[in-house]
Design an enzyme around this catalytic site. Structure first.
Site, short mmCIF file in Angstrom:
data_model
loop_
_atom_site.label_atom_id
_atom_site.label_comp_id
_atom_site.label_asym_id
_atom_site.label_seq_id
_atom_site.Cartn_x
_atom_site.Cartn_y
_atom_site.Cartn_z
N TYR A 56 0.61 -1.24 -0.14
CA TYR A 56 0.02 0.12 0.10
C TYR A 56 0.86 1.30 -0.14
O TYR A 56 1.68 1.29 0.75
CB TYR A 56 -0.84 -0.01 1.19
N GLU A 58 -0.42 4.87 -0.58
CA GLU A 58 -1.27 6.14 -0.73
C GLU A 58 -0.10 7.37 -0.18
O GLU A 58 0.60 7.31 0.28
CB GLU A 58 -2.28 6.23 0.33
N ASP A 202 -6.98 13.94 -24.75
CA ASP A 202 -7.13 12.40 -24.35
C ASP A 202 -6.65 11.52 -25.55
O ASP A 202 -7.27 11.41 -26.50
CB ASP A 202 -8.52 12.19 -24.04
N LYS A 231 -3.01 0.91 -24.72
CA LYS A 231 -3.52 0.78 -26.31
C LYS A 231 -1.97 0.84 -27.01
O LYS A 231 -1.16 -0.03 -26.93
CB LYS A 231 -4.19 1.91 -26.60
C1 LIG Z 1 -9.86 4.05 -23.82
C2 LIG Z 1 -10.21 5.38 -23.71
C3 LIG Z 1 -10.57 5.98 -22.44
C4 LIG Z 1 -10.91 4.82 -21.41
O1 LIG Z 1 -9.85 4.10 -20.96
P1 LIG Z 1 -10.30 2.87 -19.99
O2 LIG Z 1 -8.97 2.38 -19.55
O3 LIG Z 1 -11.10 2.13 -20.76
O4 LIG Z 1 -11.31 3.57 -19.08
C5 LIG Z 1 -10.73 7.17 -22.24
N1 LIG Z 1 -10.60 8.16 -23.40
C6 LIG Z 1 -10.34 7.59 -24.58
C7 LIG Z 1 -10.09 8.53 -25.87
C8 LIG Z 1 -10.12 6.14 -24.84
O5 LIG Z 1 -9.75 5.75 -26.15
#
Ligand SMILES: *Cc1c(COP(=O)(O)O)cnc(C)c1O
Length: 422
Positions: A56, A58, A202, A231
């Site tokens: 842990y 935090e 994002d 990804k």
């Molecule tokens: C995949 C994705 C997310 C979310 O990710 P998670 O790990 O599935 O919560 C947020 N924004 C974009 C643009 C994404 O492609």
């Protein structure tokens, strides 16, 4: 008898062990075209499965609420330093559990419930967490949404600006989940500045392309960069928030104690390894190969009569509108799955069909590129997709089974990183 792949797991819980082994075989034999998926390296996999799990911690390195952080602090500091170096940012927070909580932390840092926020509409290619109605972000905040233009399939930056100036959102999100084209971060930055909004890029889908120099970076244009790590970046499931020094405190406070408790240290370790890998020349080649493969695949699909949203791709992703083929997206996706080709059904912009049974499928090249497939393989991939979609229309199951066998042969010759060899 060969030794089991996971001996301790097999001894303790053979039922679960057999499911893991079955998933390994499935991943080995099939062609994954889901653009948000990838294969982590054996090194990332090892780092993510360590006793760091047991700790842990935090707080942040040097400022923890638990003792015994001698090693954990160094692990997290390594991940942070590597993120800063790779993306050229002042500050990185590597603790968000995944992309969705990372985005929620951004809201917590910069907005109050009820405030107006702006993002791309989900059916146009945005993400749920960009203020879409069914998400907490769309019910706790007032989401206003932009899209793409009907004739080009491209973001209409004049329309984005008009909406931003009319609504003056607290936060503007750019980026999404089904955008096959380059995002103009400078254009978003000038809009956000005019509207007085915090701008968040994002880049969950394209972080690896950015790290490898195959997509322009938002750094220098935006206030905050949010990304998943699993990804195109090819790390474990997790996320990072990166920003200039002026926002560092707000971001850190929002992640912990604002939203989360203890960070997942084993994941932090996996992220550190992935960031190290992404800083190598081989990763730059990988990122460019992902894009070259996507362009070659798009071209091969166009030659086979497929209709692509925006006419093609600049990145890792291709969005196919199957309306002209007379096969709904879900039917096609399920047929492709039976043919050993894993995709997801997806809405296309202005889709007349329902999100649960839309007109399109979304494909991408990050995974197949990780297995070493190149542009010369893309006509074959397009041919399989074409045959499978035709077979779906005709209800021809033997044709799908034949493709599945051909796919398995090619996959056997291109083992995926991190998977046990058959
Ligand atoms: C995949 C994705 C997310 C979310 O990710 P998670 O790990 O599935 O919560 C947020 N924004 C974009 C643009 C994404 O492609």
């Amino acid at each position: 008898m060969t030794a089991p792949r996971h001996p301790a797991l097999t001894a303790t819980d053979p039922e679960l062990a057999s499911l893991v082994a079955a998933e390994e075989d499935l991943q080995a034999r099939t062609l994954r075209l889901i653009p948000s998926e990838n294969y982590v390296s054996a090194a990332v996999l090892e780092a993510s499965g360590t006793v760091l799990q047991n700790k842990y911690s935090e707080g942040y390195p040097g400022r923890r609420y638990y003792e015994g952080q001698q090693n954990i602090d160094r692990v997290e500091a390594l991940a942070v330093e590597r993120a800063k170096g790779l993306f050229g940012v002042d500050h990185a927070n590597v603790q968000p559990y995944s992309g969705s909580p990372a985005n929620l932390a951004v809201y917590l840092a910069f907005a109050k419930p009820g405030d107006t926020v702006m993002g791309m509409a989900l059916p146009m290619g945005g993400h749920l967490t960009h203020g879409w109605g069914v998400s907490a972000t769309g019910s706790w905040f007032r989401g206003v949404q932009y899209g793409v233009s009907a004739d080009t399939g491209l973001i209409d930056y004049d329309a984005v600006r008009d909406l931003a100036l009319a609504e003056r959102p607290k936060i503007i999100f750019c980026g999404g989940t089904a955008l096959p084209r380059t995002i103009d971060f400078a254009a978003f930055a000038s809009i956000a500045k005019e509207a007085g909004s915090v701008l968040v890029a994002d880049v969950a889908h394209i972080a690896g392309l950015i790290a490898g120099g195959a997509h322009p970076s938002p750094v220098g244009h935006v206030d905050v960069v949010s990304t998943t790590t699993h990804k195109t970046l090819r790390g474990p499931r997790g996320a990072m928030l990166m920003c200039r020094e002026e926002h560092a405190k707000a971001i850190d406070k929002a992640v912990f104690p604002g939203l989360q408790g203890g960070p997942h240290n084993q994941t932090t370790a996996g992220i550190a390894v992935a960031l190290h890998e992404a800083a190598q020349p081989a990763f730059t080649r990988y990122a460019h190969a992902v894009v070259a493969n996507a362009k070659a695949l798009a071209q091969a699909l166009l030659e086979r009569g497929f209709d692509l949203v925006s006419g093609g791709t600049d990145n890792h992703l291709v969005l196919i509108d199957l309306t002209g083929k007379g096969v709904p997206g879900k039917t096609a996706a399920k047929a492709l799955d039976r043919a050993g080709i894993v995709v997801n059904y997806n809405t296309v912009p202005f889709d007349p069909r329902k999100p649960f049974d839309p007109s399109g499928i979304r494909i991408g090249t990050p995974s197949l590129t990780s297995r070493g497939l190149g542009t010369a393989h893309m006509p074959q991939v397009a041919e399989w997709i074409s045959r499978a979609v035709d077979a779906a229309a005709a209800g021809d199951e033997p044709a799908l089974a034949a493709i599945r066998a051909e796919v398995a042969d090619l996959m056997a010759a291109h083992p995926a990183p991190g998977l046990p060899l058959a």
